[in-house]
Each structure stands twice: as structure tokens, then as C-alpha cells.
Write a protein that holds these residues in place. Structure first.
Motif, PDB file in Angstrom:
ATOM      1  N   ILE A   1     -42.129  18.098  50.248  1.00 47.77           N
ATOM      2  CA  ILE A   1     -42.636  16.899  49.554  1.00 47.77           C
ATOM      3  C   ILE A   1     -43.974  17.209  48.903  1.00 47.77           C
ATOM      4  O   ILE A   1     -44.246  16.812  47.763  1.00 47.77           O
ATOM      5  CB  ILE A   1     -42.773  15.719  50.530  1.00 47.77           C
ATOM      6  CG1 ILE A   1     -41.392  15.186  50.935  1.00 47.77           C
ATOM      7  CG2 ILE A   1     -43.621  14.605  49.928  1.00 47.77           C
ATOM      8  CD1 ILE A   1     -40.642  14.469  49.842  1.00 47.77           C
TER       9      ILE A   1
ATOM     10  N   LEU B   1     -43.289  19.095  45.777  1.00 45.60           N
ATOM     11  CA  LEU B   1     -42.785  18.221  44.724  1.00 45.60           C
ATOM     12  C   LEU B   1     -43.921  17.392  44.133  1.00 45.60           C
ATOM     13  O   LEU B   1     -44.029  17.239  42.908  1.00 45.60           O
ATOM     14  CB  LEU B   1     -41.700  17.302  45.293  1.00 45.60           C
ATOM     15  CG  LEU B   1     -41.079  16.300  44.319  1.00 45.60           C
ATOM     16  CD1 LEU B   1     -40.450  17.012  43.123  1.00 45.60           C
ATOM     17  CD2 LEU B   1     -40.046  15.432  45.030  1.00 45.60           C
ATOM     18  N   ARG B   2     -44.788  16.882  44.987  1.00 44.15           N
ATOM     19  CA  ARG B   2     -45.930  16.084  44.536  1.00 44.15           C
ATOM     20  C   ARG B   2     -46.811  16.895  43.579  1.00 44.15           C
ATOM     21  O   ARG B   2     -47.270  16.393  42.544  1.00 44.15           O
ATOM     22  CB  ARG B   2     -46.734  15.642  45.763  1.00 44.15           C
ATOM     23  CG  ARG B   2     -47.726  14.523  45.503  1.00 44.15           C
ATOM     24  CD  ARG B   2     -48.453  14.165  46.786  1.00 44.15           C
ATOM     25  NE  ARG B   2     -47.578  13.572  47.773  1.00 44.15           N
ATOM     26  CZ  ARG B   2     -47.471  13.986  49.034  1.00 44.15           C
ATOM     27  NH1 ARG B   2     -48.179  15.017  49.457  1.00 44.15           N
ATOM     28  NH2 ARG B   2     -46.661  13.373  49.874  1.00 44.15           N
TER      29      ARG B   2
ATOM     30  N   VAL C   1     -44.941  17.534  40.174  1.00 44.99           N
ATOM     31  CA  VAL C   1     -44.923  16.313  39.361  1.00 44.99           C
ATOM     32  C   VAL C   1     -46.218  16.180  38.566  1.00 44.99           C
ATOM     33  O   VAL C   1     -46.222  15.752  37.409  1.00 44.99           O
ATOM     34  CB  VAL C   1     -44.699  15.076  40.267  1.00 44.99           C
ATOM     35  CG1 VAL C   1     -45.089  13.798  39.536  1.00 44.99           C
ATOM     36  CG2 VAL C   1     -43.246  15.003  40.712  1.00 44.99           C
TER      37      VAL C   1
ATOM     38  N   LYS D   1     -42.671  15.504  35.315  1.00 40.92           N
ATOM     39  CA  LYS D   1     -43.472  14.275  35.365  1.00 40.92           C
ATOM     40  C   LYS D   1     -42.751  13.138  34.646  1.00 40.92           C
ATOM     41  O   LYS D   1     -42.736  11.993  35.108  1.00 40.92           O
ATOM     42  CB  LYS D   1     -44.847  14.499  34.725  1.00 40.92           C
ATOM     43  CG  LYS D   1     -45.771  13.301  34.851  1.00 40.92           C
ATOM     44  CD  LYS D   1     -47.146  13.589  34.277  1.00 40.92           C
ATOM     45  CE  LYS D   1     -48.065  12.375  34.440  1.00 40.92           C
ATOM     46  NZ  LYS D   1     -49.400  12.607  33.886  1.00 40.92           N
TER      47      LYS D   1
ATOM     48  N   TYR E   1     -40.041  12.000  36.812  1.00 42.13           N
ATOM     49  CA  TYR E   1     -40.602  11.262  37.944  1.00 42.13           C
ATOM     50  C   TYR E   1     -40.979   9.835  37.536  1.00 42.13           C
ATOM     51  O   TYR E   1     -40.808   8.882  38.308  1.00 42.13           O
ATOM     52  CB  TYR E   1     -41.830  11.986  38.496  1.00 42.13           C
ATOM     53  CG  TYR E   1     -42.563  11.191  39.561  1.00 42.13           C
ATOM     54  CD1 TYR E   1     -41.958  10.907  40.779  1.00 42.13           C
ATOM     55  CD2 TYR E   1     -43.847  10.706  39.330  1.00 42.13           C
ATOM     56  CE1 TYR E   1     -42.613  10.155  41.745  1.00 42.13           C
ATOM     57  CE2 TYR E   1     -44.516   9.970  40.289  1.00 42.13           C
ATOM     58  CZ  TYR E   1     -43.896   9.698  41.497  1.00 42.13           C
ATOM     59  OH  TYR E   1     -44.532   8.952  42.449  1.00 42.13           O
TER      60      TYR E   1
ATOM     61  N   LEU F   1     -37.778   8.237  48.714  1.00 46.24           N
ATOM     62  CA  LEU F   1     -38.426   9.384  48.077  1.00 46.24           C
ATOM     63  C   LEU F   1     -39.783   8.975  47.497  1.00 46.24           C
ATOM     64  O   LEU F   1     -40.779   9.705  47.644  1.00 46.24           O
ATOM     65  CB  LEU F   1     -37.521   9.959  46.985  1.00 46.24           C
ATOM     66  CG  LEU F   1     -37.959  11.281  46.357  1.00 46.24           C
ATOM     67  CD1 LEU F   1     -38.106  12.379  47.413  1.00 46.24           C
ATOM     68  CD2 LEU F   1     -36.974  11.723  45.280  1.00 46.24           C
ATOM     69  N   GLN F   2     -39.823   7.811  46.869  1.00 45.32           N
ATOM     70  CA  GLN F   2     -41.083   7.336  46.309  1.00 45.32           C
ATOM     71  C   GLN F   2     -42.112   7.076  47.416  1.00 45.32           C
ATOM     72  O   GLN F   2     -43.312   7.354  47.244  1.00 45.32           O
ATOM     73  CB  GLN F   2     -40.829   6.070  45.474  1.00 45.32           C
ATOM     74  CG  GLN F   2     -42.072   5.438  44.888  1.00 45.32           C
ATOM     75  CD  GLN F   2     -42.801   6.306  43.861  1.00 45.32           C
ATOM     76  OE1 GLN F   2     -42.479   7.479  43.671  1.00 45.32           O
ATOM     77  NE2 GLN F   2     -43.791   5.746  43.196  1.00 45.32           N
TER      78      GLN F   2
ATOM     79  N   ARG G   1     -42.281   8.714  50.290  1.00 48.11           N
ATOM     80  CA  ARG G   1     -42.749  10.005  50.786  1.00 48.11           C
ATOM     81  C   ARG G   1     -43.706  10.681  49.802  1.00 48.11           C
ATOM     82  O   ARG G   1     -44.629  11.389  50.200  1.00 48.11           O
ATOM     83  CB  ARG G   1     -41.552  10.925  51.073  1.00 48.11           C
ATOM     84  CG  ARG G   1     -40.728  10.530  52.287  1.00 48.11           C
ATOM     85  CD  ARG G   1     -41.520  10.619  53.588  1.00 48.11           C
ATOM     86  NE  ARG G   1     -42.127  11.928  53.751  1.00 48.11           N
ATOM     87  CZ  ARG G   1     -41.468  13.005  54.213  1.00 48.11           C
ATOM     88  NH1 ARG G   1     -40.189  12.906  54.553  1.00 48.11           N
ATOM     89  NH2 ARG G   1     -42.089  14.167  54.333  1.00 48.11           N
ATOM     90  N   ILE G   2     -43.494  10.460  48.513  1.00 50.11           N
ATOM     91  CA  ILE G   2     -44.367  11.066  47.508  1.00 50.11           C
ATOM     92  C   ILE G   2     -45.715  10.359  47.446  1.00 50.11           C
ATOM     93  O   ILE G   2     -46.760  11.005  47.359  1.00 50.11           O
ATOM     94  CB  ILE G   2     -43.683  11.047  46.116  1.00 50.11           C
ATOM     95  CG1 ILE G   2     -42.477  11.999  46.106  1.00 50.11           C
ATOM     96  CG2 ILE G   2     -44.675  11.465  45.022  1.00 50.11           C
ATOM     97  CD1 ILE G   2     -41.640  11.927  44.849  1.00 50.11           C
ATOM     98  N   THR G   3     -45.701   9.030  47.530  1.00 44.79           N
ATOM     99  CA  THR G   3     -46.939   8.258  47.341  1.00 44.79           C
ATOM    100  C   THR G   3     -47.598   7.806  48.642  1.00 44.79           C
ATOM    101  O   THR G   3     -48.807   7.576  48.674  1.00 44.79           O
ATOM    102  CB  THR G   3     -46.665   6.996  46.501  1.00 44.79           C
ATOM    103  OG1 THR G   3     -45.795   6.124  47.253  1.00 44.79           O
ATOM    104  CG2 THR G   3     -46.011   7.354  45.181  1.00 44.79           C
TER     105      THR G   3
END
Length: 365
Positions: free
Chosen positions: A29, A32-33, A36, A43, A46, A97-98, A100-102
Motif C-alpha cells: 500500500i 502504491l501511495r 500515485v 495518478k 487513481y 482500497l481508498q 488503506r491509501i488515505t
């Protein structure tokens, strides 16, 4: 440059272990972050995910008691109802997923509001062609399981375990039944395996691996063809059989298990040989007319129902093999060129997630 960036990130976390096999783990993660932020193409992809996740915040779940798709023709009311309900799968995954990313709790809360009703309402019937639609629900759970309230976690685990046990105990896998050895079993193994790894249930994992060996022996042939291709005379079903097998092989590899992509049965059959057999049909060196000699009545019924692609003699379209290529490239990087050609170079977020999984394994091998 991107490869160097990803490898550097993975090495920074080299001391950690994989706690999540089905989905991306924390290290992945983080990768991926970072991508992005630095890759304009990803991007853009995303931003579409963010837009969809934000839209999903306003949606409500539509769980159904029983998933019914198998054996039903296009337009069947039960099938239509199921397909509408299954839209929840991508919604909950996007939210997970959003989150975990944010790290934004609003996405977690909404994701749980989708997953918990499904765990409460849905009851497994032991049909792998129906249960295979739960992939995104299992992956969603795997993404957020460490952050679930205890009560919700117990409920979801119970639902998933019951789904796996229903598959194992299903009458559809009894000896002598075609559904015990054809593509049904490939999907059954994938369903039980992904649930086993998501729950860290060693009994489910052991059952899956033992039966995977048997399936490769019975279902795949040394020349690369498959039982499903022989019965249906269609690349469509060769692909439909290989896709769950590849997903399962990736899970086992991510768990540091045996490489089932190259594993050969006693008669010399393997997933790799069956993927390679498909390649000339993807490149266009060979062509195939679908369903001309199918032995299955349902194929003929779908042709009569005018469902696209099922008319006998329909030429196989290489683009239909994209699901197999996206997965098999995990084990064979030489297929990347063909994958890029087939996907027309569209390096979307889904493919980036697959790439992160692949490169993560390469780094720690």
C-alpha cells in the motif's frame, strides 16, 4: 525509474512479513501511495478511483440471500437481480482500497456498512460458479480486517468460513460428477483457498493445496489443453478454468508456498503448459472457432438466446485472454510485452496493483 522506486520501498520494509496474502499488505500500500504521487498516468487512474469511492459514500448496500448466476440465461430475473446486487462487490473494494491509501475513516465506515449486511444476509449454497463472485468481498475483508470492530469481524469470518465449508461439503464435488473435475472445481479451489488465506485457516489452505494437485492431474493435459476445452470446444472455457487456478497459484506463492505455476502432475500436465498452449491463439498465429463441437446443452441454449460470443463458429478474440495474461505475467515476465500489446499499453490502477504484488515477491525471493 518506477521499478527502482518500487524496489527501494520494498527493501525499506524487508524485515516485515506478509500479513495479507489476498490483498495488498501495508508495505505494498505504501508503494502504491508513492507511485500515485509520482506517476502521472497512475495518478489519473487513481483520481477515477477517488471519484468512484466518493460516489459510493452515498450508496446503500443491496445484499441478497442467495447468489444465482450459474446455468441461467441472460435476462433471467434471478440472474438480473443477482447482477444488480453484485455491484456492491466493486463498491466495497473501492472503499476499502481508498481507506488503506488515505487512512480516512469515512471510507472504512462506509465499507463496513456494505460488508456487514452481506455477511448477515447472504447464505452460501456450495455453488462455486455463484460463489466465485465473492472475490472482491474476500479481498475487501483482507484489506480492512485489522481495523474491523470485533463484533463485525467475527460475523464476517463466520460468513466466509461457512462459504468455504459449503464448497467443501457440496454434493457438486462428489466423485463421478463432472462438476467435481471441470472448471467448477477450479473456482471451488480458488474460493476455498482465498478464504483460507484471508482467515489464516491452515485446514482450509491444506485442503486447497492437496486438491489443487489432483485438479491439475485430472483437468489439465500434458499437451496444454484442458478438460473444459475438450468438452466445450471453446477457448472461453479454457480461460475460465485457468483464471482461478492462476489466482490461487499467486496466493500460494505470496504465502511462500510451492510454485504451482510450474508444478507438474504425474502425467506431466501443468498450469504453465496450459497457459503456453493458449499463446499462439493470443498472438494470432492460430485461430479457433468457438463452440462448434461443444457437448454441453447450456452452450447451445445461450446461442439460441442470442447471447454474444456463444454462436457456434464465433471466432475467438485474443482480448478475451487478457485475464489470463494479467495473472500469468506474475510468474513469467516475458509475457509483459504481449500483455501491453493486448491491453494497448493502458497501465491502469488494477494492473498496477498486480505489478506491485509481482515486484514485491521478486524483491524478497
Amino acid at each position: 525509474m518506477r521499478k527502482f522506486l518500487m524496489t527501494g520501498i520494498f527493501l525499506a520494509f524487508a524485515s516485515s512479513t506478509f500479513s495479507q496474502i489476498i490483498s495488498l499488505n501495508s508495505n505494498e500500500i505504501a508503494s502504491l501511495r508513492s507511485i500515485v504521487k509520482k506517476d502521472p498516468t497512475i495518478k489519473k487512474q487513481y483520481e477515477l478511483l477517488v471519484k468512484q469511492a466518493n460516489s459510493n459514500l452515498n450508496d446503500q448496500p443491496h445484499p441478497i440471500d442467495t447468489i444465482r448466476t450459474e446455468g441461467l440465461l441472460k435476462g433471467n430475473p434471478q440472474k438480473v437481480k443477482t447482477q444488480e446486487a453484485l455491484a456492491d462487490m466493486s463498491k466495497m473494494y473501492t472503499l476499502a482500497l481508498q481507506y488503506r491509501i488515505t487512512g480516512d475513516e469515512k471510507y472504512l465506515t462506509k465499507c463496513i456498512s456494505f460488508l456487514v449486511p452481506w455477511a448477515s444476509v447472504n447464505h452460501p449454497n456450495g455453488n462455486p460458479i455463484d460463489d466465485t463472485n465473492l472475490d472482491k468481498a474476500v479481498e475487501t475483508y483482507d484489506l480492512i480486517k485489522d481495523d474491523l470492530p470485533a463484533k463485525d469481524k467475527i460475523l464476517i469470518q463466520k460468513w466466509l468460513k461457512e462459504t468455504a465449508l459449503a464448497e467443501i461439503g457440496s454434493k457438486r464435488m462428489k466423485p463421478g460428477r463432472a462438476t467435481a473435475i471441470n472448471n467448477w472445481n477450479a473456482h471451488r479451489l480458488k474460493v476455498v483457498g482465498e478464504i483460507g488465506y484471508a482467515l489464516h485457516d491452515q485446514q482450509l489452505i491444506d485442503w486447497t493445496i492437496e486438491n489443487l494437485k489432483s485438479h491439475i492431474y485430472i483437468n489439465l493435459y500434458p499437451d496444454g489443453t484442458s478438460l473444459d476445452f475438450k468438452e466445450r470446444d471453446a477457448m472461453h472455457y479454457h480461460i475460465y478454468d485457468l483464471e482461478p487456478l492462476l489466482k490461487l497459484a499467486i496466493m500460494i506463492d505470496r504465502a511462500k508456498g510451492q510454485n504451482f505455476y510450474i508444478y507438474e502432475s504425474a502425467k506431466g500436465s501443468s498450469i504453465k503448459k496450459s497457459v503456453n498452449w493458449l499463446m499462439p491463439y493470443i498472438t494470432g498465429q492460430k485461430q479457433h472457432e468457438e463452440y462448434v463441437n461443444t457437448t454441453v446443452k447450456f452452450d447451445r441454449d445461450r446461442a439460441k438466446n442470442n447471447e454474444p460470443g456463444f454462436a457456434p463458429g464465433t471466432m475467438f478474440e485474443p482480448i478475451l485472454a487478457l485475464p489470463v495474461l494479467k495473472l500469468s505475467v506474475y510468474f513469467d515476465a516475458q509475457q509483459l510485452k504481449l500483455l501491453n500489446q493486448l491491453s494497448k499499453g493502458n497501465n491502469n490502477l488494477s494492473m498496477m496493483v498486480d505489478q506491485i504484488k509481482r515486484e514485491s515477491q521478486e524483491t524478497f525471493k
